[in-house]
Design an enzyme around this catalytic site. Structure first.
Site, PDB file in Angstrom:
ATOM      1  N   ASP A 117       0.832  -1.206   0.000  1.00 42.87           N
ATOM      2  CA  ASP A 117       0.000   0.000   0.000  1.00 42.87           C
ATOM      3  C   ASP A 117       0.867   1.256   0.000  1.00 42.87           C
ATOM      4  OD1 ASP A 117       0.825  -0.715   2.617  1.00 42.87           O
ATOM      5  OD2 ASP A 117      -0.739   0.541   3.513  1.00 42.87           O
ATOM      6  N   GLU A 166       0.176  -1.322   5.730  1.00 46.98           N
ATOM      7  CA  GLU A 166       1.260  -0.783   6.562  1.00 46.98           C
ATOM      8  C   GLU A 166       1.088   0.709   6.786  1.00 46.98           C
ATOM      9  OE1 GLU A 166       5.174   0.965   7.621  1.00 46.98           O
ATOM     10  OE2 GLU A 166       3.902   1.415   5.883  1.00 46.98           O
TER      11      GLU A 166
END
Length: 434
Positions: free
Chosen positions: A83, A147
């Site tokens: 991400d 994350e």
């Protein structure tokens, strides 16, 4: 040695992954699955058997294991997140999700944080498959979701729900270490991360008496909150040295020919000049107010006011952090952790650290490798629940004038192709000997 195809593939994979928009806006608003499927397909082409796992639909993680030649050796975790943080296209010189390759540079959100490292991992694994290489110890590859938010759908989910996939892993490597830091005086320093400050994002709540804005009110929630926020923002945290930071200061002092005595750390930091940037954020705990929420009309005093604070604490100093926040908020303001993760401390005298250092020095003999504690945090925090010691090792040789720190969550994020080539060579060298 990584072959020519690996050097070409790392550029292609970085660009391809950037073009897959995995923006994480928080609150579950993200979809990493297309990037996870892309990474899994590249691993499968290398003969591995990747597993895709989700806690929530579309929030996909990938895990695969490469068997080593020594069954008695502990396994090594190599992980990267899929991400990225949001990007406002109007602020950029290029489309942030174009993955454009121009003038020897790959542009786009994730070029440094951290689709470049994801691409390096894929390129190295595929080069091994072509050459028939097996590492000494098992290597577990993990590409994670989430994350950039809570990690609940990513490394936290994997550590809590699928620990068996990481059987035997005692150490791990991931982002934010082994990059070139130019000190402006001709020196090239490669900070190698062996620790992280803990995350203590706080929610402060002040309660008071709701009333008309025209009347005196000594129980004003906004006033109480503002006073607490001001105290927190103005607080001067005391100096606290962890083993990693102490080692960093000692090695930097030796590099610059300075007195290694640490009885005047602030004085030493001044003498280090630009190199002080590598340690100055990690010699103290910190707490920075970042958000305020209160009221709904100018002539109404609200009964509640809320603030958020980005708090960070050093390994071994969480209790001090809590006690200080108790004192600074005072009796009229409550606080709680909005997000809370541990601080990490990793040894700088381990064989793994020595091998990482050696790998960088082989390809950057002009540089000096020094220990480094990250001021922020990574997925290593969640994987530490499994007893995995984490290091920051995503090698990049960067040109002078390239502001590595500004690339993280910044505008016009980009990475030089030569930096990616360096990263592949160093990562390959380390993983072969790890």
């Amino acid at each position: 040695m990584a072959d020519r195809q690996a050097l070409d593939e790392v550029v292609t994979f970085t660009s391809d992954l950037i073009r897959i928009d995995t923006t994480n806006r928080g609150g579950g608003d993200c979809r990493e699955r297309p990037a996870a499927e892309y990474a899994a397909a590249r691993l499968a082409e290398a003969g591995l058997e990747p597993t895709l796992l989700e806690r929530a639909e579309g929030r996909t993680n990938v895990v695969a294991r490469i068997e080593g030649t020594d069954p008695s050796a502990d396994a090594l975790l190599v992980h990267g997140h899929l991400d990225v943080v949001p990007a406002q296209a109007g602020e950029w010189s290029v489309d942030p999700f174009s993955g454009e390759i121009r003038d020897g540079v790959v542009w786009g959100r994730g070029a440094v944080d951290m689709k470049n490292m994801d691409a390096m991992i894929l390129a190295v694994v595929r080069a091994w498959a072509r050459e028939g290489v097996r590492p000494r110890r098992d290597v577990v590859i993990a590409f994670t979701a989430d994350e950039e938010a809570s990690a609940e759908d990513g490394s936290g989910f994997l550590a809590d729900r699928h620990p068996g996939l990481f059987e035997g892993c005692t150490e791990g490597i991931s982002e934010s270490g082994a990059f070139t830091f130019h000190d402006g005086g001709g020196r090239q320093i490669y900070p190698l991360a062996a620790g992280e400050r803990g995350t203590g994002w706080l929610k402060l709540t002040a309660h008071g008496r709701a009333a008309h804005g025209s009347r005196p009110n000594r129980e004003n929630a906004v006033t109480r909150l503002a006073a607490a926020v001001t105290r927190i923002g103005a607080h001067e945290w005391p100096l606290r040295l962890t083993p990693t930071v102490r080692a960093a200061l000692t090695e930097l002092a030796a590099l610059y020919g300075l007195d290694a005595g640490l009885d005047d750390v602030d004085g030493l930091l001044e003498k280090l000049g630009p190199a002080a940037q590598l340690v100055e954020a990690t010699v103290r705990n910190s707490a920075n107010p970042t958000m305020l929420e209160a009221g709904y009309k100018v002539n109404v005093i609200p009964g509640e006011a809320v603030a958020y604070v980005d708090g960070r604490y050093l390994p071994g100093f969480e209790d001090e952090f809590r006690a200080t926040i108790d004192e600074l908020t005072g009796p009229d303001v409550d606080w709680e952790f909005h997000h809370h993760e541990v601080a990490l401390q990793s040894p700088v005298d381990s064989p793994t650290y020595a091998r990482m250092r050696a790998a960088v020095e082989e390809f950057a003999p002009e540089g000096s490798v020094v220990p480094y504690c990250m001021p922020g945090g990574t997925d290593a925090k969640q994987f530490s629940r499994l007893g995995i010691t984490g290091y920051g090792f995503s090698p990049l040789r960067l040109p002078e004038g390239y502001d590595y720190g500004a690339m993280f969550h910044g505008v016009d994020e980009r990475v030089p192709i030569e930096a990616l080539h360096f990263g592949v060579r160093v990562l390959d060298r380390f993983l072969r000997t790890a």
